[in-house]
Enzyme design. Structure first.
Site, PDB file in Angstrom:
ATOM      1  N   PRO A  45       0.828  -1.207   0.000  1.00 57.99           N
ATOM      2  CA  PRO A  45       0.000   0.000   0.000  1.00 57.99           C
ATOM      3  C   PRO A  45       0.863   1.259   0.000  1.00 57.99           C
ATOM      4  O   PRO A  45       1.848   1.340   0.738  1.00 57.99           O
ATOM      5  CB  PRO A  45      -0.773  -0.123   1.320  1.00 57.99           C
ATOM      6  CG  PRO A  45      -0.802  -1.590   1.610  1.00 57.99           C
ATOM      7  CD  PRO A  45       0.501  -2.123   1.090  1.00 57.99           C
ATOM      8  N   TYR A 191      -4.447  -2.162   9.865  1.00 60.86           N
ATOM      9  CA  TYR A 191      -3.285  -1.266   9.858  1.00 60.86           C
ATOM     10  C   TYR A 191      -2.914  -0.888  11.297  1.00 60.86           C
ATOM     11  O   TYR A 191      -3.712  -0.281  12.012  1.00 60.86           O
ATOM     12  CB  TYR A 191      -3.630  -0.012   9.051  1.00 60.86           C
ATOM     13  CG  TYR A 191      -2.429   0.782   8.564  1.00 60.86           C
ATOM     14  CD1 TYR A 191      -1.132   0.417   8.891  1.00 60.86           C
ATOM     15  CD2 TYR A 191      -2.603   1.901   7.766  1.00 60.86           C
ATOM     16  CE1 TYR A 191      -0.047   1.137   8.429  1.00 60.86           C
ATOM     17  CE2 TYR A 191      -1.520   2.630   7.300  1.00 60.86           C
ATOM     18  CZ  TYR A 191      -0.245   2.242   7.641  1.00 60.86           C
ATOM     19  OH  TYR A 191       0.831   2.962   7.190  1.00 60.86           O
ATOM     20  N   TYR A 196      -1.033   5.460  13.551  1.00 62.15           N
ATOM     21  CA  TYR A 196      -2.482   5.331  13.432  1.00 62.15           C
ATOM     22  C   TYR A 196      -3.057   4.494  14.586  1.00 62.15           C
ATOM     23  O   TYR A 196      -2.332   4.031  15.458  1.00 62.15           O
ATOM     24  CB  TYR A 196      -2.841   4.761  12.056  1.00 62.15           C
ATOM     25  CG  TYR A 196      -2.378   5.661  10.917  1.00 62.15           C
ATOM     26  CD1 TYR A 196      -2.644   7.027  10.938  1.00 62.15           C
ATOM     27  CD2 TYR A 196      -1.659   5.149   9.833  1.00 62.15           C
ATOM     28  CE1 TYR A 196      -2.224   7.866   9.910  1.00 62.15           C
ATOM     29  CE2 TYR A 196      -1.237   5.989   8.796  1.00 62.15           C
ATOM     30  CZ  TYR A 196      -1.522   7.337   8.840  1.00 62.15           C
ATOM     31  OH  TYR A 196      -1.098   8.167   7.828  1.00 62.15           O
ATOM     32  N   ARG A 318      13.106   0.249  -0.797  1.00 64.80           N
ATOM     33  CA  ARG A 318      13.452   0.899  -2.080  1.00 64.80           C
ATOM     34  C   ARG A 318      14.304  -0.037  -2.925  1.00 64.80           C
ATOM     35  O   ARG A 318      15.320   0.333  -3.482  1.00 64.80           O
ATOM     36  CB  ARG A 318      14.145   2.243  -1.820  1.00 64.80           C
ATOM     37  CG  ARG A 318      14.075   3.220  -2.973  1.00 64.80           C
ATOM     38  CD  ARG A 318      14.484   4.641  -2.582  1.00 64.80           C
ATOM     39  NE  ARG A 318      15.640   4.715  -1.719  1.00 64.80           N
ATOM     40  CZ  ARG A 318      16.904   4.552  -2.127  1.00 64.80           C
ATOM     41  NH1 ARG A 318      17.167   4.349  -3.392  1.00 64.80           N
ATOM     42  NH2 ARG A 318      17.905   4.597  -1.256  1.00 64.80           N
ATOM     43  N   ALA A 340       7.015   0.152  -3.292  1.00 62.06           N
ATOM     44  CA  ALA A 340       6.117   1.285  -3.486  1.00 62.06           C
ATOM     45  C   ALA A 340       6.786   2.185  -4.515  1.00 62.06           C
ATOM     46  O   ALA A 340       6.412   2.188  -5.684  1.00 62.06           O
ATOM     47  CB  ALA A 340       5.874   2.011  -2.171  1.00 62.06           C
ATOM     48  N   CYS A 364      14.192   3.791  -9.347  1.00 71.08           N
ATOM     49  CA  CYS A 364      13.812   4.906  -8.473  1.00 71.08           C
ATOM     50  C   CYS A 364      15.076   5.599  -7.979  1.00 71.08           C
ATOM     51  O   CYS A 364      16.063   4.944  -7.656  1.00 71.08           O
ATOM     52  CB  CYS A 364      13.025   4.330  -7.299  1.00 71.08           C
ATOM     53  SG  CYS A 364      12.819   5.456  -5.929  1.00 71.08           S
ATOM     54  N   CYS A 367      14.111  10.314  -4.593  1.00 74.73           N
ATOM     55  CA  CYS A 367      13.997  11.767  -4.380  1.00 74.73           C
ATOM     56  C   CYS A 367      12.753  12.139  -3.578  1.00 74.73           C
ATOM     57  O   CYS A 367      12.656  13.236  -3.039  1.00 74.73           O
ATOM     58  CB  CYS A 367      13.958  12.486  -5.727  1.00 74.73           C
ATOM     59  SG  CYS A 367      12.531  12.008  -6.749  1.00 74.73           S
ATOM     60  N   CYS A 370       7.356  11.789  -5.291  1.00 75.68           N
ATOM     61  CA  CYS A 370       6.063  11.095  -5.256  1.00 75.68           C
ATOM     62  C   CYS A 370       5.341  11.375  -3.940  1.00 75.68           C
ATOM     63  O   CYS A 370       4.120  11.570  -3.906  1.00 75.68           O
ATOM     64  CB  CYS A 370       6.260   9.589  -5.452  1.00 75.68           C
ATOM     65  SG  CYS A 370       7.586   8.894  -4.441  1.00 75.68           S
ATOM     66  N   ASP A 663      13.739  23.218 -18.366  1.00 71.47           N
ATOM     67  CA  ASP A 663      14.055  24.443 -17.640  1.00 71.47           C
ATOM     68  C   ASP A 663      14.166  25.643 -18.562  1.00 71.47           C
ATOM     69  O   ASP A 663      13.986  26.778 -18.126  1.00 71.47           O
ATOM     70  CB  ASP A 663      15.372  24.265 -16.865  1.00 71.47           C
ATOM     71  CG  ASP A 663      15.213  23.304 -15.708  1.00 71.47           C
ATOM     72  OD1 ASP A 663      14.158  23.340 -15.051  1.00 71.47           O
ATOM     73  OD2 ASP A 663      16.135  22.507 -15.461  1.00 71.47           O
TER      74      ASP A 663
END
Ligand code: ADP
Ligand code: SF4
Length: 708
Positions: A45, A191, A196, A318, A340, A364, A367, A370, A663
């Site tokens: 998720p 969750y 949470y 990652r 993700a 990826c 950075c 997202c 740019d």
């Protein structure tokens, strides 16, 4: 403009080869309770900025990942009740039956590719402010969640849940489970992470209860156990039940009976969920930026879980390297490779590994743009993947490109992120592409900036594109080639794109944010001077009103070179916008480690070559700094002289078409340049450049939200 027909890129159609034998383990099916994941690639998720207001955008975004080979594709957080209301941040809902149809669009799309659809049912507890529903937030003991940034702060403190409140939340989870099943989900989450509600019950700092839900670890686990049980009871054998849990804080807590409280929680719930989805506690540590956290950084916290349960375990880190993924499986850390960001940057990552084409993975760069787009309240944007979030709205597919019917040629001037992306997309569409770069290196700003501390991973923006261009037979690439208008026109191409970037200026602004003329003093520098090593002086002030990463990185860099370094900004924090990318806490740690002196809420008033005068923005108090150089990191101006000269040389002729991109068109972050380059090239064959507007799936008549 040519006509279009559809072709596919090498990644999807040419079946480049077989999966490397050592990577085949990644394609084994995994039993998760009553369902089977077709492989080990699990899109965990993650927030997408997509809700029931743009259900087709959301379905297409998730479908592309299933098409790309992710065996499980999950939603982001889906609220089970109006007392879990994260507005104004975008969040999804299963509050009543009206929400089912829009989720069903996603599950149908995911199932079309043989993948499983998972839903992250979610109650935010004290970490939400219920700004729309205006209900009191819920918490085990009335203890609030402390936001340290104004963007997340709220004034409504949570109520302490009664036993009846706990029963109600369990009932809401049951109702949401029922709706999730109707929507077609195969894996249903409970969750208990990231601050949470379930997490708050687990932690003694949030949970001071003296009933059966507080005190001992067994009691603190009870709420999560009951949430899992009620989900299981409702789902029966129709779907698997997953527990998503943060273990960072718990792992640091000593326990009488276990190695840590994290070990205790996993042991106590060991066989209750069908799947363990294990993670860190806060967004900055869980979704760490590459500047500060390497691939696989979660392992020291979550490595023990598999030893304590026979249920499959998924986790993130990652991961973009198949060898690292295989190592996680072989060493018994994870059963499923969670992705993700890796799945946003390259939805076709699993397919590329399966086809023995790992070199083609668009990795990826960490950075966190997202994540910033979620904080901005818009659908996901990605630096590496310009098509993310545009699959339905603009009809962009990350691996498929409309092909020009007429074999036209395109010249791209400038080999930064915009030029490289424009060249790659134009080439994939069948154009004859020439790209010219004036320096001896590809990458433009990426090449320069990634020499600075922490930014090396961002070089992937350049490396992926240069590699992909080198695989194409219809691209000519020239470095050391500065083009002027005559040279550009002499090539006789049908289209010219000017991607010559932007330059930093020495302009300042007043306290009222009115721009002044650029200063022109000998010891005044810009980031370009830092890149070329031209900043002289032993005592330097970095004055930053760009407020993203670069000012902070330059200060860190200059301090590392042994210069006494000050950093000043009119903003309230150093590199203030890095709050949006989860980097801010670590920016402060890095600046403090390197001995940089910070001055926030200050403006630069004067500089005479030996002294800079700053002034506090609010009380006008002066601050004198003994510095012999200043680097201004502020405003950027398009480098568009070549474009202007071409336009006047072409004198309105229709041929060639001349465009500005990146740019040179509108200076921005790297994500903007890549998007601009991509959009330009798609526009060479797309007849429609507008995007579609999504609409909610509206029920025949409005349904009551609550009471249920
Ligand atoms: P963007 O982010 O829009 O891609 P960059 O500044 O990163 O912009 O890259 C622009 C690139 O264009 C730089 O590498 C620069 O060297 C190159 N460039 C600028 N002017 C010319 C020119 N006249 N001919 C060829 N290359 C140029
Ligand atoms: Fe990775 Fe950056 Fe894309 Fe996010 S925006 S997926 S961190 S490349």
């Amino acid at each position: 403009m040519g006509q279009s027909e559809h072709i596919s890129s090498p990644a999807t159609e040419s079946h480049l080869g077989a999966c490397h034998p050592s990577h085949q383990v990644l394609f084994e099916p995994v039993q998760i309770g009553p369902v089977v994941a077709p492989n080990r690639f699990y899109q965990v998720p993650h927030a997408s900025g997509m809700t029931e207001t743009n259900p087709r955008v959301r379905a297409a975004f998730r479908e592309t990942k299933a098409e790309g080979g992710w065996g499980v594709v999950s939603t982001g957080a889906v609220s089970i009740h109006p007392s879990s209301d994260d507005s104004p941040l975008p969040f999804a809902r299963l509050w009543n039956d009206a929400d089912i149809a829009s989720h069903a669009l996603s599950t149908e799309a995911i199932h079309r590719h043989g993948s499983l659809a998972a839903v992250e049912l979610w109650h935010g507890g004290a970490a939400v402010m219920n700004r729309t529903s205006r209900l009191p937030p819920l918490s085990p003991s009335g203890i609030s969640w402390a936001a340290t940034h104004v963007g997340f702060m709220g004034q409504l403190r949570p109520k302490k849940m009664t036993g009846a409140d706990i029963d109600e939340v369990l009932h809401w989870q049951r109702l949401a489970t029922r709706r999730a099943l109707d929507a077609g989900f195969d894996i249903l989450y409970v969750y208990a992470g990231m601050g949470y509600l379930g997490y708050e019950f687990l932690l003694p700092e949030y949970n001071h209860r003296d009933d059966g839900y507080g005190g001992s670890l067994e009691n603190r686990v009870r709420f999560v156990r009951e949430m899992l049980e009620v989900t299981r009871d409702e789902a029966g054998s129709r779907a698997a039940v997953a527990l998503r849990i943060s273990l960072e804080e718990l792992r640091g807590k000593v326990s009488d009976h276990y190695e840590s409280e994290a070990h205790g929680v996993v042991d106590l719930l060991s066989d209750v969920p069908d799947l363990w989805d294990v993670k860190m506690d806060s967004s900055p540590t869980d979704c760490g930026a590459s500047r500060f956290r390497p691939e696989g950084a979660h392992e020291p916290i979550i490595d023990f879980v598999k030893r304590m349960t026979d249920r499959p375990v998924v986790g993130v880190g990652r991961f973009t390297s198949p060898d690292t993924m295989v190592s996680q499986i072989r060493r018994g850390v994870l059963d499923l490779i969670g992705g993700a960001r890796a799945s946003i940057a390259d939805p076709f990552l699993p397919t590329k590994i399966r086809e023995g084409n790992s070199d083609a993975i668009r990795e990826c760069i960490g950075c966190n743009i997202c994540i910033a787009s979620w904080h901005d309240g818009v659908p996901v944007r990605c630096t590496q993947n310009a098509t993310a979030g545009e699959e339905w709205r603009r009809g962009w597919h990350p691996e498929k490109f409309a092909k020009t019917a007429s074999p036209e040629s395109v010249l791209i001037v400038g080999g930064g992120p915009a030029g490289l992306e424009a060249a790659l997309v134009a080439a994939k569409q069948g154009f004859e592409v020439t790209i010219a770069e004036q320096t001896d290196e590809w990458g433009g700003r990426v090449q320069a900036e990634t020499q600075l501390p922490g930014l090396a991973t961002w070089r992937r923006v350049r490396d992926y594109r240069v590699w992909a261009l080198s695989q194409m037979g219809n691209v000519s690439m020239y470095t050391n080639s500065e083009l002027d208008a005559d040279a550009a026109l002499s090539l006789g191409t049908d289209h010219i794109a000017i991607a010559t970037g932007a330059r930093w200026s020495k302009r300042l602004y007043s306290a009222l944010e009115i721009p002044s003329e650029p200063l022109d003093l000998p010891q005044l520098f810009t980031p370009e001077d830092v890149f070329t090593g031209a900043v002289s002086g032993d005592r330097v002030l970095v004055f930053d009103y760009d407020n993203y990463y670069l000012g902070g990185v330059i200060a860190e860099h200059l301090a590392t070179l042994g210069k006494q370094t000050h950093y000043a900004t009119p903003a309230g924090h150093a590199s203030a916008w890095t709050f949006m990318t989860n980097e801010l806490p670590f920016v402060y740690q890095a600046l403090s480690r390197s001995g940089v002196n910070l001055h926030t809420t200050t403006n630069l008033m004067r500089f005479d070559g030996t002294h800079a005068q700053l002034q506090n923005l609010f009380n006008a108090e002066p601050i004198e700094l003994n510095v012999d150089a200043i680097v201004i990191v502020g405003h950027r101006e398009p480098r568009d002289a070549l474009y202007q000269s071409l336009i006047s040389s072409a004198e309105g002729a229709a041929h060639p078409s001349i465009s500005l991109v990146g740019d040179a068109l509108a200076p921005g972050a790297i994500v903007h340049a890549v998007y601009s380059g991509h959009s330009f090239a798609r526009g060479l064959v797309e007849t429609e450049t507008i995007y579609l507007r999504d609409e909610p799936v509206v029920p025949a008549k409005p349904l009551r939200v609550f009471p249920q």
